[in-house]
Design an enzyme around this catalytic site. Structure first.
Site, short mmCIF file in Angstrom:
data_model
loop_
_atom_site.label_atom_id
_atom_site.label_comp_id
_atom_site.label_asym_id
_atom_site.label_seq_id
_atom_site.Cartn_x
_atom_site.Cartn_y
_atom_site.Cartn_z
N GLU A 187 36.12 40.29 31.73
CA GLU A 187 37.12 39.70 32.81
C GLU A 187 36.89 38.46 32.98
OE1 GLU A 187 39.39 41.82 33.47
OE2 GLU A 187 38.28 43.81 33.19
N GLU A 226 42.14 39.55 37.97
CA GLU A 226 41.04 39.39 37.04
C GLU A 226 39.71 39.16 37.98
OE1 GLU A 226 41.16 40.27 34.38
OE2 GLU A 226 43.12 39.60 33.51
N HIS A 255 38.83 42.60 39.03
CA HIS A 255 37.97 43.21 38.05
C HIS A 255 36.83 42.98 38.12
CE1 HIS A 255 42.55 43.95 35.81
NE2 HIS A 255 42.06 44.68 37.02
N TYR A 266 30.31 45.57 41.85
CA TYR A 266 30.11 46.82 42.73
C TYR A 266 29.56 48.07 41.93
CZ TYR A 266 32.21 50.87 45.78
OH TYR A 266 32.46 51.91 46.50
N GLU A 315 42.88 41.67 25.75
CA GLU A 315 43.36 42.68 26.69
C GLU A 315 44.22 43.86 26.17
OE1 GLU A 315 45.39 39.42 29.51
OE2 GLU A 315 44.27 40.44 30.88
N GLU A 331 45.95 45.94 33.33
CA GLU A 331 45.78 45.03 32.13
C GLU A 331 47.32 45.53 31.20
OE1 GLU A 331 43.89 43.09 31.48
OE2 GLU A 331 42.27 43.44 32.74
N HIS A 347 49.24 42.77 32.39
CA HIS A 347 48.85 41.43 31.77
C HIS A 347 49.32 41.23 30.34
CE1 HIS A 347 45.26 41.67 34.69
NE2 HIS A 347 46.60 41.51 35.14
FE FE Z 1 43.70 41.27 32.45
MN MN Z 2 41.35 42.39 33.51
#
Ligand code: FE
Ligand code: MN
Length: 341
Positions: free
Chosen positions: A83, A114, A117, A123, A187, A221, A224
């Site tokens: 990422e 991103e 992500h 987390y 991706e 994604e 993206h």
């Molecule tokens: Fe992405």
């Molecule tokens: Mn991503």
């Protein structure tokens, strides 16, 4: 948006000397604006997803098999660094050469996604009590992960040169290869065995919090990837001389090499298969997806594999509304409908 504001501007998506990058209106590439709005409609943050049950399962001795633990670790290891590699490529490479303002607006949104992500993997690491040195070193210590990252990074080295310009056929081709490497291969191919594994795990009611987060990431994604393909197809339409047979063959060959690496990764993450799915089915899924990417770029299909996981298609169109029933309201606004995987 008023239609009058659209299509007024002339210019081109790269090498445009006639457009001021600060003048948002009028717009030319309405697809970039649509992707921006769809991204905003899909807004989420990892903390919205409870990890409590995941933590219990992860800490319990018998809730997860060794195979399942390996699959989770491999995917956290791969995604945690993939990422940020992707974010760096947007900001340090693609943004510099695509001066069109509506495309830049989308890329700023994507860069934020991103960041969400990368935050998701922080987390997850924190929640499960994983050693960050282990997870964040996997892109160097696990050969099947390292091979994927090196493959895309090596394709983008020339673009990272501050002196690089898209000022010749050869250099436009190099730029397109960067976009292929990150948007289509990273991706669009390298993420998909992992998506299938984590969502298959969730279907067994295992690590459902992480599974939910992977589903949200996959939905982002898919946008993206759609943006990347629209960008490539626009560059291709505006600079038809770059799209000769040799260049098309180069892209198909890169996608074939990427699929080999993603197959190796799938087998390494899940050597004996899991949940009645064998490693070969994850590989078939990757090949099915690779054909979809080739078609989207107007290139011939290579694999002709059926989708072994039709349930995966649903995950990209899901509205967050379902959380209204399951946990709590997390909609910021009505999600845009995403139909393309
Ligand atoms: Fe992405
Ligand atoms: Mn991503």
């Amino acid at each position: 948006m008023q239609p009058a504001q659209l299509y007024k501007r002339k210019g081109s998506i790269i090498n445009d000397n006639s457009t001021d990058p600060n003048k948002m209106l009028p717009m030319r590439y309405t697809w970039a604006r649509e992707h921006y709005k769809s991204g905003v409609a899909n807004n989420w943050t990892p903390e919205e997803v409870s990890m409590q049950k995941d933590v219990e399962q992860w800490k319990s001795k018998d809730a997860l098999s060794e195979t399942e633990r390996r699959l989770v670790l491999w995917n956290l290891g791969f995604f945690s660094t993939a990422e940020s590699l992707t974010a760096n490529n947007i900001v340090l490479a693609v943004y510099r050469h695509v001066t069109n303002p509506e495309c830049r607006q989308y890329m700023l949104r994507q860069a934020y996604e991103e960041a969400v992500h990368t935050d998701t993997f922080i987390y997850c690491c924190d929640s499960l009590g994983l050693d960050p040195d282990d997870i964040y070193n996997m892109y160097q210590s696990v050969p099947s992960i390292k091979a994927k990252d090196e493959f895309v990074v090596n394709l983008t080295l020339s673009i990272m040169d501050p002196a690089f310009k898209t000022d010749s056929k050869e250099n436009i081709q190099k730029f397109v290869l960067d976009v292929v490497a990150f948007y289509v291969i990273m991706e669009g191919i390298f993420f998909y065995a992992g998506f299938a594994m984590m969502l298959a795990l969730r279907r067994q009611q295992k690590m459902e919090g992480i599974g939910q987060q992977f589903e949200y990431i996959m939905r982002d994604e898919s946008l993206h990837l759609a943006y990347g393909c629209d960008l490539i197809n626009t560059i291709k339409a505006e600079n038809p001389e770059i799209w000769d047979q040799a260049f098309q063959d180069t892209i198909v060959d890169l996608i074939r090499q990427a699929v080999v690496l993603e197959r190796a990764y799938a087998v390494d993450a899940c050597p004996q298969g899991v949940f009645g799915i064998n490693a070969e089915q994850f590989c078939n899924y990757v090949e099915h997806m690779a054909d979809r990417r080739l078609e989207r770029l107007g290139l011939p299909k290579v694999y002709n594999k059926e989708n072994p996981f039709p349930w995966m298609a649903q995950a990209t169109d899901l509205s967050k509304e379902k959380n209204f029933f399951e946990t709590r309201v997390t909609e910021y606004q009505t999600a845009g409908s995403l139909t393309w995987d």
